[in-house]
Design a protein around this motif. Structure first.
Motif, mmCIF file in Angstrom:
data_model
loop_
_atom_site.group_PDB
_atom_site.id
_atom_site.type_symbol
_atom_site.label_atom_id
_atom_site.label_comp_id
_atom_site.label_asym_id
_atom_site.label_seq_id
_atom_site.Cartn_x
_atom_site.Cartn_y
_atom_site.Cartn_z
ATOM 1 N N ILE A 111 -3.132 3.037 6.672
ATOM 2 C CA ILE A 111 -2.267 1.861 6.796
ATOM 3 C C ILE A 111 -1.781 1.349 5.450
ATOM 4 O O ILE A 111 -0.810 0.585 5.393
ATOM 5 N N SER A 112 -2.429 1.765 4.361
ATOM 6 C CA SER A 112 -1.934 1.344 3.054
ATOM 7 C C SER A 112 -0.593 1.986 2.723
ATOM 8 O O SER A 112 0.087 1.550 1.793
ATOM 9 N N THR A 113 -0.190 3.001 3.491
ATOM 10 C CA THR A 113 1.098 3.649 3.261
ATOM 11 C C THR A 113 2.235 2.983 4.034
ATOM 12 O O THR A 113 3.396 3.333 3.834
ATOM 13 N N VAL A 114 1.907 2.038 4.899
ATOM 14 C CA VAL A 114 2.952 1.422 5.731
ATOM 15 C C VAL A 114 3.118 -0.067 5.467
ATOM 16 O O VAL A 114 4.030 -0.695 6.017
ATOM 17 N N VAL A 115 2.261 -0.647 4.622
ATOM 18 C CA VAL A 115 2.363 -2.066 4.310
ATOM 19 C C VAL A 115 1.989 -2.256 2.845
ATOM 20 O O VAL A 115 1.135 -1.550 2.313
ATOM 21 N N GLN A 116 2.671 -3.177 2.198
ATOM 22 C CA GLN A 116 2.413 -3.415 0.779
ATOM 23 C C GLN A 116 1.110 -4.189 0.597
ATOM 24 O O GLN A 116 0.939 -5.281 1.140
ATOM 25 N N LEU A 117 0.195 -3.619 -0.170
ATOM 26 C CA LEU A 117 -1.068 -4.280 -0.459
ATOM 27 C C LEU A 117 -0.942 -5.142 -1.703
ATOM 28 O O LEU A 117 -0.203 -4.811 -2.634
ATOM 29 N N LEU A 118 -1.683 -6.239 -1.716
ATOM 30 C CA LEU A 118 -1.720 -7.115 -2.879
ATOM 31 C C LEU A 118 -2.824 -6.667 -3.821
ATOM 32 O O LEU A 118 -3.834 -6.095 -3.386
ATOM 33 N N PRO A 119 -2.674 -6.921 -5.115
ATOM 34 C CA PRO A 119 -3.755 -6.575 -6.047
ATOM 35 C C PRO A 119 -4.968 -7.461 -5.812
ATOM 36 O O PRO A 119 -4.848 -8.607 -5.368
ATOM 37 N N ALA A 120 -6.133 -6.915 -6.074
ATOM 38 C CA ALA A 120 -7.349 -7.703 -5.968
ATOM 39 C C ALA A 120 -7.329 -8.821 -6.996
ATOM 40 O O ALA A 120 -6.756 -8.678 -8.081
#
Length: 309
Positions: A111-120
């Motif tokens: 799912i990290s390939t379909v939605v933009q993740l925020l930095p920790a």
């Protein structure tokens, strides 16, 4: 009666067929249903809700277990190998990453390939708690706590199910559309409830609410970083206590799957109370699901932050 020679030949034939069956990978379907394996609760919820009766869902994280450090037994690895689809978040659970890479690389949805993740959050750099974030480029995995990002994941799940099982594509897309509409409504409810509050800082036992805070204009102060089991340093505890006093924080939040002791320590020091804010990494209460927990979280937030209705 068959001769001993015929009986031996029959047994050898049966054994050969059994070995051949074990060596042949499943086509991903059992009893006409698509076998879907999910890594942890928010993904299991979407797979079950969108897949409906057309899929059989197995979750690799048992109810009540903390998903960050899940370990897989041979039976679970076998489930991954036989699945028609594995839904996971690369970098969140190393054991799942390894099983997918070895057994299901061509049948997985990361799912990290379909939605933009925020930095920790930068303050997560306490000894021993960086490994989860670093595995995914120092990204925060808790993306499901933003209803609109979760909506993107719902659509990706429906699209992949439809691709694998085109016979039921319309049913998958229809259920996804209903789920997305409910997520839009949830987002609207959150935005309205959190629009006007006396305070906008939330102090949490670990930094799981970055996405929620980012979506609704809040500031999260995590006692620990991405890993909920990490021990905060004395410097970090002192810093959080100082921020809590400066912002007039009345509630220190802890979660359901880890000990509340650290949150209780901060609360005593600053004269605040404690309350549950659930990161939805797993659901243990009977009858609860993603939407009921998110609404309970909203009630906790509006109470703690002094939000006007």
């Amino acid at each position: 009666m068959p001769s001993p020679r015929l009986r031996i030949a029959a047994a050898l034939t049966a054994a050969t067929l059994m070995l051949a069956g074990c060596a042949t990978r499943s086509d991903g379907f059992s009893d006409g249903r698509l076998d879907v394996v999910t890594a942890f609760y928010p993904l299991q919820y979407l797979a079950s809700r969108i897949g409906g009766a057309e899929v059989s869902v197995t979750d690799l994280t048992k109810p009540g277990a903390e998903p960050h450090d899940v370990e897989l037994n041979p039976r679970q690895v076998g489930r991954v190998a036989d699945a028609g689809l594995v839904i996971y978040l690369k970098g969140f659970q190393p054991a799942v990453d390894q099983a997918v890479a070895q057994e299901a690389a061509d049948r997985a949805l990361d799912i990290s390939t379909v939605v933009q993740l925020l930095p920790a959050e930068e303050h997560s750099h306490e000894p021993g708690e960086d490994e989860h974030a670093e595995a995914n480029g120092n990204a925060d995995p808790h993306v499901w706590l933003d209803p609109l990002r979760y909506e993107q994941i719902a659509q990706a799940v429906a699209d992949r199910l439809a691709q694998i099982d085109p016979q039921h594509a319309d049913a998958y897309q229809s259920r996804a559309a209903a789920t997305k509409e409910e997520l839009k409504d949830l987002n609207t409810t959150y935005a309205a409830a959190l629009k006007t509050c006396q305070r906008r800082e939330i102090v949490t036992s670990h930094a799981a609410f970055h996405y929620l805070a980012d979506r609704y204009g809040l500031t999260e102060v995590g006692i620990t970083g991405i890993s909920p089991e990490a021990e905060p340093s004395p410097q970090r505890l002192a810093h959080v206590a100082e921020e809590a006093r400066a912002t007039g924080t009345s509630t220190i939040f802890f979660e359901t799957l880890v000990s509340p002791k650290v949150a209780e320590t901060i609360a005593r020091e600053v004269g605040a109370k404690t309350a549950v804010l659930d990161p939805l990494e797993g659901v243990t209460e009977a009858g609860a699901d993603y939407f009921t927990v998110m609404r309970t979280n909203l009630n906790a937030l509006t109470t703690a932050l002094g939000c006007s209705s």
